[in-house]
Write a protein that holds these residues in place. Structure first.
Motif, mmCIF file in Angstrom:
data_model
loop_
_atom_site.group_PDB
_atom_site.id
_atom_site.type_symbol
_atom_site.label_atom_id
_atom_site.label_comp_id
_atom_site.label_asym_id
_atom_site.label_seq_id
_atom_site.Cartn_x
_atom_site.Cartn_y
_atom_site.Cartn_z
ATOM 1 N N THR A 80 -8.046 -16.490 -19.308
ATOM 2 C CA THR A 80 -8.192 -15.175 -19.931
ATOM 3 C C THR A 80 -6.969 -14.823 -20.765
ATOM 4 O OG1 THR A 80 -7.175 -13.947 -18.101
ATOM 5 C CG2 THR A 80 -9.528 -14.479 -17.896
ATOM 6 N N MET A 81 -7.021 -13.676 -21.405
ATOM 7 C CA MET A 81 -5.901 -13.211 -22.230
ATOM 8 C C MET A 81 -4.670 -12.880 -21.395
ATOM 9 S SD MET A 81 -6.775 -13.445 -25.351
ATOM 10 C CE MET A 81 -5.512 -12.473 -26.161
ATOM 11 N N ASN A 82 -4.857 -12.759 -20.097
ATOM 12 C CA ASN A 82 -3.715 -12.470 -19.226
ATOM 13 C C ASN A 82 -2.705 -13.617 -19.195
ATOM 14 O OD1 ASN A 82 -4.576 -9.874 -18.343
ATOM 15 N ND2 ASN A 82 -6.097 -10.873 -17.038
ATOM 16 N N VAL A 83 -3.117 -14.783 -19.708
ATOM 17 C CA VAL A 83 -2.198 -15.916 -19.763
ATOM 18 C C VAL A 83 -1.044 -15.633 -20.732
ATOM 19 C CG1 VAL A 83 -3.244 -17.222 -21.672
ATOM 20 C CG2 VAL A 83 -2.212 -18.455 -19.754
ATOM 21 N N LEU A 84 -1.180 -14.583 -21.545
ATOM 22 C CA LEU A 84 -0.104 -14.200 -22.458
ATOM 23 C C LEU A 84 1.144 -13.746 -21.704
ATOM 24 C CD1 LEU A 84 -2.127 -12.266 -25.194
ATOM 25 C CD2 LEU A 84 -1.187 -14.580 -25.336
ATOM 26 N N PHE A 85 0.990 -13.444 -20.410
ATOM 27 C CA PHE A 85 2.149 -13.095 -19.590
ATOM 28 C C PHE A 85 2.974 -14.335 -19.219
ATOM 29 C CE2 PHE A 85 -0.125 -9.154 -18.928
ATOM 30 C CZ PHE A 85 0.878 -8.222 -18.728
#
Length: 259
Positions: free
Chosen positions: A136-141
């Motif tokens: 998901t886009m949470n991998v940007l963390f």
């Protein structure tokens, strides 16, 4: 902290050279070479998966992928601590050179193991996809977690490398403490295995607790990490870096005599 970072940054070319030398020498003479950076975590993951999924019958779906999400950053942390603590003693021939900046040796230990960690990420991605884990886009963390872990690990490496020059028992103590820390950190098991009333206690005592669970959240669970826990971890990491670098500076002038 910023003065320490700027001091290290001045020698970035030398750091790059030493990191490359370290990576090349680590596998020199080995038939498989850099493949060991993939094989070592795979072997460990295989053993733990066998024990916890087969022998202890952990019902968690996709357990090998979950395990890999915590095991890889743990290997970066633990090997960096071990190599960082030994870096001043191991680099004695360099320390005795008048113009050599001693502070880059712990940083080289952390960076070289960080590169091994990054090289292992494609294997992790394959595992996640094979178990149909959605990225998901949470991998940007992820870069934020890298920065926090680098600050935390570097601070500990500065402190332990300085202590190890004067206290020869440090390396033995580190090995035992790392083993204890590994089992107290939710790597082999999800955080839900820890009773909720004790999680705040673990968070305060173990800075790796929010770090490892954040890796698991963004990679395996596809959700936002605990922002409050990460904020606490960032503050603790900065404090550890400041303390570690100051202790390192205090003992710097004694290194050449002791090693």
């Amino acid at each position: 902290m910023f003065s320490g970072i700027l001091e290290v940054f001045k020698f970035r070319v030398l750091i790059q050279t030493l990191v490359l030398r370290e990576l090349k020498s680590r596998y020199r003479g080995s038939v498989l070479g850099f493949l060991w950076s993939f094989l070592n975590p795979l072997f460990l993951m295989g053993v733990y998966t066998l024990v916890f999924s087969v022998y202890l019958k952990n019902p968690m779906e996709g357990y090998p992928a979950f395990l890999f999400c915590g095991l890889l950053p743990w290997l970066w942390f633990s090997t960096s601590i071990i190599h960082g603590a030994a870096s001043i003693r191991g680099g004695g021939h360099l320390i005795k050179k008048v113009v050599f900046p001693a502070e880059i040796l712990p940083v080289v230990a952390v960076l070289s193991n960080m590169i091994n960690f990054l090289l292992s990420l494609p294997i992790l991605l394959i595992f996640l996809l094979s178990y149909k884990i959605t990225i998901t886009m949470n991998v940007l963390f992820f870069p934020f977690l890298l920065i926090i872990q680098f600050i935390l690990t570097s601070g500990l490496a500065f402190f332990l490398s300085a202590m190890n020059v004067h206290l020869k028992d440090v390396e033995q103590i580190i090995n035992n403490l790392l083993m204890l820390l590994f089992f107290l950190t939710p790597i082999l098991y999800p955080v839900t295995f820890i009773p909720e009333k004790y999680r705040g206690f673990f968070l305060i005592l173990n800075p790796l607790f929010p770090l490892m669970t954040s890796y698991q959240d963004i990679l395996f669970n596809g959700r936002l990490p605990d922002i409050k826990g990460l904020g606490y971890l960032l503050i603790i990491s900065v404090l550890i870096f400041l303390i570690g670098y100051n202790v390192f500076n205090r003992f710097r002038d004694t290194f050449a005599e002791e090693v």
